[in-house]
Scaffold this motif. Structure first.
Motif, PDB file in Angstrom:
ATOM      1  N   CYS A  76      94.790 -42.332 -52.535  1.00 37.32           N
ATOM      2  CA  CYS A  76      93.984 -41.363 -51.791  1.00 37.32           C
ATOM      3  C   CYS A  76      92.824 -42.080 -51.125  1.00 37.32           C
ATOM      4  O   CYS A  76      92.253 -43.026 -51.693  1.00 37.32           O
ATOM      5  CB  CYS A  76      93.455 -40.299 -52.752  1.00 37.32           C
ATOM      6  SG  CYS A  76      92.328 -39.113 -52.000  1.00 37.32           S
ATOM      7  N   CYS A 114     105.608 -32.009 -53.410  1.00 40.66           N
ATOM      8  CA  CYS A 114     105.621 -32.629 -52.072  1.00 40.66           C
ATOM      9  C   CYS A 114     106.278 -34.013 -52.109  1.00 40.66           C
ATOM     10  O   CYS A 114     106.187 -34.725 -53.110  1.00 40.66           O
ATOM     11  CB  CYS A 114     104.216 -32.665 -51.473  1.00 40.66           C
ATOM     12  SG  CYS A 114     103.440 -34.267 -51.502  1.00 40.66           S
ATOM     13  N   ILE A 117     104.416 -37.239 -53.299  1.00 47.99           N
ATOM     14  CA  ILE A 117     104.258 -37.424 -54.749  1.00 47.99           C
ATOM     15  C   ILE A 117     105.590 -37.845 -55.368  1.00 47.99           C
ATOM     16  O   ILE A 117     105.657 -38.783 -56.155  1.00 47.99           O
ATOM     17  CB  ILE A 117     103.749 -36.125 -55.408  1.00 47.99           C
ATOM     18  CG1 ILE A 117     102.392 -35.731 -54.808  1.00 47.99           C
ATOM     19  CG2 ILE A 117     103.650 -36.285 -56.923  1.00 47.99           C
ATOM     20  CD1 ILE A 117     101.865 -34.391 -55.294  1.00 47.99           C
ATOM     21  N   THR A 143      92.958 -34.398 -56.735  1.00 47.34           N
ATOM     22  CA  THR A 143      92.884 -33.683 -55.460  1.00 47.34           C
ATOM     23  C   THR A 143      93.772 -32.445 -55.461  1.00 47.34           C
ATOM     24  O   THR A 143      93.303 -31.348 -55.254  1.00 47.34           O
ATOM     25  CB  THR A 143      93.276 -34.605 -54.299  1.00 47.34           C
ATOM     26  OG1 THR A 143      94.406 -35.372 -54.688  1.00 47.34           O
ATOM     27  CG2 THR A 143      92.139 -35.521 -53.908  1.00 47.34           C
ATOM     28  N   CYS A 144      95.072 -32.631 -55.688  1.00 45.43           N
ATOM     29  CA  CYS A 144      95.959 -31.461 -55.691  1.00 45.43           C
ATOM     30  C   CYS A 144      96.675 -31.372 -57.042  1.00 45.43           C
ATOM     31  O   CYS A 144      96.733 -32.340 -57.788  1.00 45.43           O
ATOM     32  CB  CYS A 144      96.969 -31.537 -54.546  1.00 45.43           C
ATOM     33  SG  CYS A 144      98.162 -32.869 -54.713  1.00 45.43           S
ATOM     34  N   LYS A 147      99.564 -33.957 -57.726  1.00 46.17           N
ATOM     35  CA  LYS A 147      99.134 -35.309 -58.080  1.00 46.17           C
ATOM     36  C   LYS A 147      98.571 -35.342 -59.502  1.00 46.17           C
ATOM     37  O   LYS A 147      98.901 -36.227 -60.285  1.00 46.17           O
ATOM     38  CB  LYS A 147      98.058 -35.775 -57.099  1.00 46.17           C
ATOM     39  CG  LYS A 147      98.604 -36.361 -55.788  1.00 46.17           C
ATOM     40  CD  LYS A 147      97.419 -36.789 -54.953  1.00 46.17           C
ATOM     41  CE  LYS A 147      97.822 -37.696 -53.806  1.00 46.17           C
ATOM     42  NZ  LYS A 147      96.636 -38.171 -53.071  1.00 46.17           N
ATOM     43  N   THR A 283      98.956 -33.517 -43.167  1.00 46.77           N
ATOM     44  CA  THR A 283      99.096 -34.402 -44.328  1.00 46.77           C
ATOM     45  C   THR A 283      99.341 -35.855 -43.900  1.00 46.77           C
ATOM     46  O   THR A 283      99.777 -36.109 -42.779  1.00 46.77           O
ATOM     47  CB  THR A 283     100.273 -33.904 -45.195  1.00 46.77           C
ATOM     48  OG1 THR A 283     101.379 -33.621 -44.331  1.00 46.77           O
ATOM     49  CG2 THR A 283      99.912 -32.651 -45.945  1.00 46.77           C
ATOM     50  N   CYS A 309      94.973 -38.535 -43.061  1.00 46.36           N
ATOM     51  CA  CYS A 309      94.419 -39.642 -43.853  1.00 46.36           C
ATOM     52  C   CYS A 309      95.045 -40.981 -43.474  1.00 46.36           C
ATOM     53  O   CYS A 309      94.575 -42.027 -43.909  1.00 46.36           O
ATOM     54  CB  CYS A 309      94.564 -39.360 -45.334  1.00 46.36           C
ATOM     55  SG  CYS A 309      93.319 -38.155 -45.827  1.00 46.36           S
ATOM     56  N   CYS A 342      89.169 -33.142 -46.549  1.00 46.07           N
ATOM     57  CA  CYS A 342      90.539 -32.925 -47.059  1.00 46.07           C
ATOM     58  C   CYS A 342      90.684 -31.458 -47.454  1.00 46.07           C
ATOM     59  O   CYS A 342      89.732 -30.835 -47.914  1.00 46.07           O
ATOM     60  CB  CYS A 342      90.768 -33.816 -48.279  1.00 46.07           C
ATOM     61  SG  CYS A 342      92.319 -33.459 -49.149  1.00 46.07           S
ATOM     62  N   CYS A 375     103.284 -28.820 -49.764  1.00 46.94           N
ATOM     63  CA  CYS A 375     101.842 -29.086 -49.861  1.00 46.94           C
ATOM     64  C   CYS A 375     101.138 -27.758 -49.595  1.00 46.94           C
ATOM     65  O   CYS A 375     100.929 -27.368 -48.454  1.00 46.94           O
ATOM     66  CB  CYS A 375     101.364 -30.140 -48.867  1.00 46.94           C
ATOM     67  SG  CYS A 375      99.561 -30.307 -48.968  1.00 46.94           S
ATOM     68  N   TYR A 378      97.442 -27.895 -47.510  1.00 47.76           N
ATOM     69  CA  TYR A 378      97.425 -28.007 -46.044  1.00 47.76           C
ATOM     70  C   TYR A 378      98.175 -26.850 -45.387  1.00 47.76           C
ATOM     71  O   TYR A 378      97.822 -26.401 -44.306  1.00 47.76           O
ATOM     72  CB  TYR A 378      97.966 -29.376 -45.596  1.00 47.76           C
ATOM     73  CG  TYR A 378      96.901 -30.428 -45.720  1.00 47.76           C
ATOM     74  CD1 TYR A 378      96.051 -30.715 -44.644  1.00 47.76           C
ATOM     75  CD2 TYR A 378      96.683 -31.096 -46.908  1.00 47.76           C
ATOM     76  CE1 TYR A 378      95.040 -31.651 -44.768  1.00 47.76           C
ATOM     77  CE2 TYR A 378      95.670 -32.026 -47.044  1.00 47.76           C
ATOM     78  CZ  TYR A 378      94.861 -32.302 -45.975  1.00 47.76           C
ATOM     79  OH  TYR A 378      93.837 -33.215 -46.083  1.00 47.76           O
TER      80      TYR A 378
HETATM   81  S1  BJ8 Z   1      92.056 -37.064 -48.970  1.00 47.86           S
HETATM   82  S2  BJ8 Z   1      95.110 -35.590 -47.798  1.00 47.86           S
HETATM   83  S3  BJ8 Z   1      95.004 -38.824 -49.267  1.00 47.86           S
HETATM   84  S4  BJ8 Z   1      94.458 -35.904 -51.262  1.00 47.86           S
HETATM   85  S5  BJ8 Z   1     100.424 -33.918 -49.151  1.00 47.86           S
HETATM   86  S6  BJ8 Z   1      99.866 -35.257 -52.388  1.00 47.86           S
HETATM   87  S7  BJ8 Z   1      97.480 -33.035 -50.941  1.00 47.86           S
HETATM   88  S8  BJ8 Z   1     100.669 -31.887 -52.050  1.00 47.86           S
HETATM   89  S9  BJ8 Z   1      97.908 -36.604 -49.883  1.00 47.86           S
HETATM   90 FE1  BJ8 Z   1      95.737 -36.683 -49.618  1.00 47.86          FE
HETATM   91 FE2  BJ8 Z   1      93.480 -37.771 -50.488  1.00 47.86          FE
HETATM   92 FE3  BJ8 Z   1      93.484 -35.376 -49.340  1.00 47.86          FE
HETATM   93 FE4  BJ8 Z   1      93.955 -37.494 -47.900  1.00 47.86          FE
HETATM   94 FE5  BJ8 Z   1      98.986 -33.249 -52.593  1.00 47.86          FE
HETATM   95 FE6  BJ8 Z   1      99.416 -32.237 -50.201  1.00 47.86          FE
HETATM   96 FE7  BJ8 Z   1     101.157 -33.885 -51.234  1.00 47.86          FE
HETATM   97 FE8  BJ8 Z   1      98.792 -34.758 -50.489  1.00 47.86          FE
END
Ligand code: BJ8
Length: 422
Positions: A76, A114, A117, A143-144, A147, A283, A309, A342, A375, A378
């Motif tokens: 990330c 997603c 992952i 983050t999500c 993950k 994404t 990103c 994000c 995802c 997003y």
């Molecule tokens: S700052 S976008 S790199 S978390 S696409 S794994 S969010 S289910 S990649 Fe991300 Fe950091 Fe945010 Fe950027 Fe989850 Fe969505 Fe999959 Fe994601």
């Protein structure tokens, strides 16, 4: 490609399965990249990096490990590489962008996870990516949900440190992130045995800022009416930025920019006049996910900017280089990183502002809001993004896709129709 079989074997990789991957990648790269006309000569470097993707850089990482260095794998753009490099260690991005790894991930993860992952977990568990074998420690983040839970599975196989991401951007959240960076610093110091001094951190901040400056310089060329480089090529460069040596990457990218300067002077464009200027938002596109760029750029469009990103979120905003006391440097890191918008934050209106600003700066004709399947973050935020764009009078197309080719033809039809009406 040079012979790296012994190295891969020593890394405990599944050579047979890995051979299958090595067979498909060159064809895909040839079809998407080498088929382009009039590419800048300096793209040779990035072509070389891809052709040796599982060889040259992994060998360098192993070399540094032999000298006692540690390698950290990250997933990330919130993980501050500066701390890692300040401890004389190396950070390398690990996000998986190939369908090849997805079935491996599906063995342990729900199908409705997603693909980024699933591919990342599959690449590790099926032992088919040297970077996933080399990294001494993985760095995850909360983050999500997908993950968060995937880290628990990976933690059974490899040491992992998880950074606790705030979900909002109030002062108490920024303070919490500063604290997380301090905890991370302690962890990295303990794991490497090297102290992160303020001098070392200053150097590392400059090192990573230089990479950001090089990428920013590259993106500036995409604001020109005559585009001296394709969106596909810039995407490739951004993807390589995540794992290449930062000093070499900045220098090679600046060299490419020198060539692009010449192209601009001579009004050279790799697209014909009237090609529609497209922004992608959504994404990340981890290597080797080139799917949508390829479709856009073979359907009458040019991708001129990515609010992702693997695009502007990776390099916009620098870390303040003037701080010399460690606590202030860490606060400067928080300041810069917390500007990334994000969809894991609520609310995340800053992202809408970014998209509208970038649409103007890059003079875009239309925007594709592209999200990886499953995802939720997003996808849900797309409601606000698409509404704001409609209100601003900017044509938008919402797309959900994955790493397979199954929807390629359908996407081609939709993207083609969208570009046609711009
Ligand atoms: S700052 S976008 S790199 S978390 S696409 S794994 S969010 S289910 S990649 Fe991300 Fe950091 Fe945010 Fe950027 Fe989850 Fe969505 Fe999959 Fe994601």
């Amino acid at each position: 490609m040079a012979d790296y079989r012994q190295m891969w074997k020593d890394l405990g990789m599944d050579l047979e399965l890995h051979d299958q991957l090595c067979e498909v990648l060159p064809t895909a790269f040839g079809d998407v990249y080498l088929s382009q006309e009039d590419r800048p000569e300096s793209m040779d470097y990035y072509n070389f990096v891809v052709s040796e993707i599982h060889g040259v850089r992994p060998a360098e990482l192993i070399e540094s490990q032999k000298k006692g260095g540690k390698v950290f794998g990250t997933f990330c753009v919130f993980v501050p590489d500066e701390i890692i490099f300040a401890a004389d260690a190396i950070a390398t991005g690990l996000c998986g962008g190939s369908q090849f790894w997805v079935p491996g991930g599906e063995k342990v993860l729900p199908t409705n996870t997603c693909p980024l992952i699933k591919a990342s977990v599959g690449a590790r568990l099926e032992k088919t990516c040297p970077f996933f074998r080399i990294a001494d420690m993985f760095v995850g983040e909360t983050t999500c949900d997908g993950k968060k839970k995937a880290w628990e599975i990976l933690a059974e196989d490899v040491p992992i440190h998880v950074m606790d991401m705030p979900q909002m951007k109030r002062q108490k959240d920024l303070d919490a992130w500063t604290n997380e960076i301090s905890i991370f610093k302690n962890k990295v110091e303990e794991f490497t045995g090297n102290e992160v001094t303020s001098e070392k951190l200053s150097q590392a901040i400059k090192l990573i800022n230089d990479k950001r400056r090089a990428l920013k310089r590259l993106y500036e060329f995409r604001k020109n009416e005559n585009l001296p480089i394709s969106g596909k090529d810039v995407l490739l460069i951004s993807q390589i930025a995540f794992y290449d040596d930062p000093t070499r990457f900045a220098s090679m990218t600046n060299k490419l920019c020198d060539e692009l300067d010449e192209r601009v002077k001579n009004n050279i464009s790799v697209f014909t006049a009237g090609t529609k200027r497209i922004m992608l938002t959504g994404t990340p596109m981890a290597i080797p996910n080139w799917k949508l760029h390829h479709i856009v750029e073979t359907s009458g469009g040019a991708v001129v900017v990515e609010e992702t990103c693997t695009g502007t979120r990776y390099f916009e905003n620098l870390v303040d280089e003037t701080k010399t006391i460690i606590d202030e440097q860490i606060e400067a890191l928080t300041d810069r990183y917390m500007k990334i918008n994000c969809a894991c934050f609520t609310p995340n209106t800053g992202r809408i502002d970014d998209i509208l600003r970038l649409a103007k700066e890059y003079n875009v004709d239309g925007i594709i809001d592209v999200n990886l399947k499953f995802c939720n973050l997003y996808d849900t935020e797309g409601y606000f993004v698409e509404r704001a764009l409609k209100e601003a009078g900017i044509p938008v197309l919402g797309i959900e896709t994955d790493y397979t080719d199954q929807d390629a033809e359908q996407l081609r039809t939709r993207v083609g129709a969208f570009i046609e009406m711009l």
